[in-house]
Design a protein around this motif. Structure first.
Motif, PDB file in Angstrom:
ATOM      1  N   VAL A  28       0.789  -1.221  -0.084  1.00  0.00           N
ATOM      2  CA  VAL A  28       0.005   0.131  -0.068  1.00  0.00           C
ATOM      3  C   VAL A  28       0.733   1.405  -0.799  1.00  0.00           C
ATOM      4  O   VAL A  28       0.663   1.965  -0.749  1.00  0.00           O
ATOM      5  CB  VAL A  28      -0.762   0.086   1.511  1.00  0.00           C
ATOM      6  CG1 VAL A  28      -1.844   1.093   1.463  1.00  0.00           C
ATOM      7  CG2 VAL A  28      -1.812  -0.925   0.895  1.00  0.00           C
ATOM      8  N   ALA A  29       1.863   1.085   0.509  1.00  0.00           N
ATOM      9  CA  ALA A  29       2.719   2.140   0.796  1.00  0.00           C
ATOM     10  C   ALA A  29       3.544   2.264  -0.343  1.00  0.00           C
ATOM     11  O   ALA A  29       4.083   3.761  -0.574  1.00  0.00           O
ATOM     12  CB  ALA A  29       4.134   2.046   2.018  1.00  0.00           C
ATOM     13  N   GLY A  30       3.221   1.449  -1.039  1.00  0.00           N
ATOM     14  CA  GLY A  30       4.412   1.368  -2.794  1.00  0.00           C
ATOM     15  C   GLY A  30       2.856   1.722  -3.571  1.00  0.00           C
ATOM     16  O   GLY A  30       3.812   1.777  -4.719  1.00  0.00           O
ATOM     17  N   GLY A  31       2.075   1.723  -3.734  1.00  0.00           N
ATOM     18  CA  GLY A  31       1.308   2.289  -4.716  1.00  0.00           C
ATOM     19  C   GLY A  31      -0.363   1.832  -4.786  1.00  0.00           C
ATOM     20  O   GLY A  31      -1.034   1.653  -5.647  1.00  0.00           O
ATOM     21  N   ALA A  32      -0.337   0.306  -4.039  1.00  0.00           N
ATOM     22  CA  ALA A  32      -1.242  -1.112  -4.043  1.00  0.00           C
ATOM     23  C   ALA A  32      -2.495   0.274  -3.814  1.00  0.00           C
ATOM     24  O   ALA A  32      -2.618   0.643  -2.499  1.00  0.00           O
ATOM     25  CB  ALA A  32      -0.978  -1.546  -3.643  1.00  0.00           C
ATOM     26  N   GLN A  33      -3.869   0.080  -4.431  1.00  0.00           N
ATOM     27  CA  GLN A  33      -4.657   0.302  -3.897  1.00  0.00           C
ATOM     28  C   GLN A  33      -5.353  -0.942  -3.606  1.00  0.00           C
ATOM     29  O   GLN A  33      -6.878  -1.665  -4.447  1.00  0.00           O
ATOM     30  CB  GLN A  33      -5.797   1.789  -5.015  1.00  0.00           C
ATOM     31  CG  GLN A  33      -4.747   2.803  -5.429  1.00  0.00           C
ATOM     32  CD  GLN A  33      -5.419   3.245  -6.483  1.00  0.00           C
ATOM     33  OE1 GLN A  33      -6.294   4.067  -6.193  1.00  0.00           O
ATOM     34  NE2 GLN A  33      -4.284   4.377  -7.217  1.00  0.00           N
ATOM     35  N   LEU A  34      -5.969  -0.981  -2.559  1.00  0.00           N
ATOM     36  CA  LEU A  34      -6.998  -2.178  -1.750  1.00  0.00           C
ATOM     37  C   LEU A  34      -8.465  -1.812  -2.536  1.00  0.00           C
ATOM     38  O   LEU A  34      -9.163  -0.645  -2.459  1.00  0.00           O
ATOM     39  CB  LEU A  34      -6.746  -2.094  -1.080  1.00  0.00           C
ATOM     40  CG  LEU A  34      -5.608  -3.257  -0.226  1.00  0.00           C
ATOM     41  CD1 LEU A  34      -5.125  -3.112   1.569  1.00  0.00           C
ATOM     42  CD2 LEU A  34      -5.784  -4.378  -0.626  1.00  0.00           C
ATOM     43  N   ARG A  35      -9.023  -2.734  -3.008  1.00  0.00           N
ATOM     44  CA  ARG A  35     -10.455  -2.632  -3.195  1.00  0.00           C
ATOM     45  C   ARG A  35     -10.817  -4.318  -3.665  1.00  0.00           C
ATOM     46  O   ARG A  35     -10.280  -5.093  -3.530  1.00  0.00           O
ATOM     47  CB  ARG A  35     -10.163  -2.504  -5.466  1.00  0.00           C
ATOM     48  CG  ARG A  35     -10.049  -1.333  -5.571  1.00  0.00           C
ATOM     49  CD  ARG A  35     -10.739   0.525  -5.059  1.00  0.00           C
ATOM     50  NE  ARG A  35     -10.585   1.451  -5.685  1.00  0.00           N
ATOM     51  CZ  ARG A  35      -9.906   2.006  -5.349  1.00  0.00           C
ATOM     52  NH1 ARG A  35      -9.145   2.121  -4.431  1.00  0.00           N
ATOM     53  NH2 ARG A  35      -9.820   3.285  -5.791  1.00  0.00           N
ATOM     54  N   PRO A  36     -12.517  -4.034  -2.322  1.00  0.00           N
ATOM     55  CA  PRO A  36     -12.976  -5.696  -2.498  1.00  0.00           C
ATOM     56  C   PRO A  36     -13.802  -5.133  -4.180  1.00  0.00           C
ATOM     57  O   PRO A  36     -14.631  -4.453  -4.436  1.00  0.00           O
ATOM     58  CB  PRO A  36     -13.924  -4.864  -0.980  1.00  0.00           C
ATOM     59  CG  PRO A  36     -13.739  -3.567  -1.303  1.00  0.00           C
ATOM     60  CD  PRO A  36     -12.818  -2.769  -1.486  1.00  0.00           C
TER      61      PRO A  36
END
Length: 369
Positions: free
Chosen positions: A296-304
């Motif tokens: 997440v810190a590296g740019g991943a965008q969590l989505r359900p």
């Protein structure tokens, strides 16, 4: 005879008796534990240290519990045979056993998939309950026997992530025409929703995403996904991986070799696989939280995945099961048993465990823990 002579002679006699007992016992033990050397080919590279490591853990416990007499050497994917040919090599006797995910071979027979994971079935604890106490592994071994194999559970990743996407998936319509690297059975289900599944080896996924050859890819979870750097080219990280709620890895043993093993070695191997099964899940539970934070810190965008998407996938999975069950008796027998157990397993899971977990998650979100 004086007292000192008696003690001295008695001591020698005692030592002799102990020595005799030792000399008698050791050959008996040696005879019951013959020297055996097996080869185990893995479907996984050494870089996937947790998954590949489960086979190493199993082999270590077998070696130690048999005083080194039963030695299993573990070889990474490609060192002896290609990773996706591991079960074929074990069945043919090219190697004595393999460490793999049984669902890799679902194309030969969909029944293979039921030993690892199928969409919307079990989480890892429920899978273990079914395998060990609902006689699930006995049912699986009835099938494996027809393939020249004997199977043992040997690892679990827990619920996997739903994959990396170059664009957001907001509705079921967004699956249409989407090219996704996704494993066998899930790909068959997603085809019903218009997705185009792609079979791509792990090392080739990143360049395919970067070039736009594919639009999405699923792998495992944060710890393993982080190593491949997907967040740089496909930022949307979806969950859950509904096709793999509790995927079990499998030690598949050549059936003739299994039957030849002394009972003590069968017990040692069974126990070692069960230990590796527990160890692997614990390892992922320790490693995934920190890896997810870094992603997440590296740019991943969590989505359900939305509830509408999950419901559509659930219906598509059931339609797929009905088709296969209509023509495959072995699949139907095991699948029906899983479905019956699933009903009560989720009834129980939503009572105490779910209530406790939900409360603790709310405390975590509220910054209290």
């Amino acid at each position: 005879m004086d007292r000192r002579s008696f003690v001295r002679n008695a001591g020698f006699a005692g030592a002799g008796a102990i020595g005799a007992a030792t000399s008698l016992a050791m050959p008996a033990i040696a005879q019951s534990l013959p020297k055996l050397s097996w080869r185990c080919t893995s479907s996984f590279p050494k870089a996937l240290d947790t998954i590949f490591g489960a086979a190493q853990t199993m082999a270590k416990y077998v070696r130690e519990s048999t005083d080194g007499n039963f030695d299993i050497q573990v070889f990474a994917s490609g060192e002896l045979v290609p990773g996706l040919q591991a079960a074929d090599a074990a069945a043919a006797g090219t190697v004595e056993c393999c460490h793999t995910a049984s669902y890799y071979y679902w194309g030969k027979d969909p029944t293979y998939a039921l030993a690892t994971a199928v969409p919307f079935m079990f989480n890892d604890r429920q899978m273990n309950a079914w395998l060990y106490y609902n006689k699930g592994n006995e049912l699986l071994n009835e099938f494996y026997a027809t393939q020249g194999l004997y199977g043992l559970p040997c690892g679990n990743t827990g619920a996997q992530m739903g994959g990396w996407f170059r664009k957001e998936i907001k509705t079921v319509e967004d699956f249409k025409g989407l090219k996704m690297r996704v494993g066998g059975f899930a790909g068959k289900v997603l085809q019903r929703l218009g997705l185009v599944p792609q079979q791509i080896a792990g090392g080739d996924i990143y360049p395919a995403l970067e070039k736009g050859t594919i639009d999405a890819a699923e792998w495992v979870g944060p710890y393993d996904d982080e190593k491949l750097g997907f967040q740089k080219v496909a930022p949307y990280y979806y969950y859950p991986g509904w096709w793999e709620g509790g995927p079990t890895l499998n030690l598949l043993v050549n059936l003739a070799k299994w039957n030849e093993l002394p009972k003590a070695y069968q017990a040692a191997l069974t126990s070692a696989c069960q230990a590796a099964n527990c160890d692997m899940m614990a390892s992922y539970d320790q490693k995934n939280p920190a890896a997810l934070k870094r992603l997440v810190a590296g740019g991943a965008q969590l989505r359900p995945f939305s509830q509408d998407i999950l419901a559509a996938c659930f219906d598509a999975a059931n339609a797929t099961y009905a088709e296969i069950s209509a023509s495959n008796a072995a699949f139907k027998k095991i699948f029906d048993d899983q479905v019956a157990f699933r009903r009560d397993a989720y009834l129980w899971a939503q009572v105490s465990e779910y209530t406790f977990d939900t409360f603790m998650m709310l405390q975590q979100r509220g910054g209290k823990i």
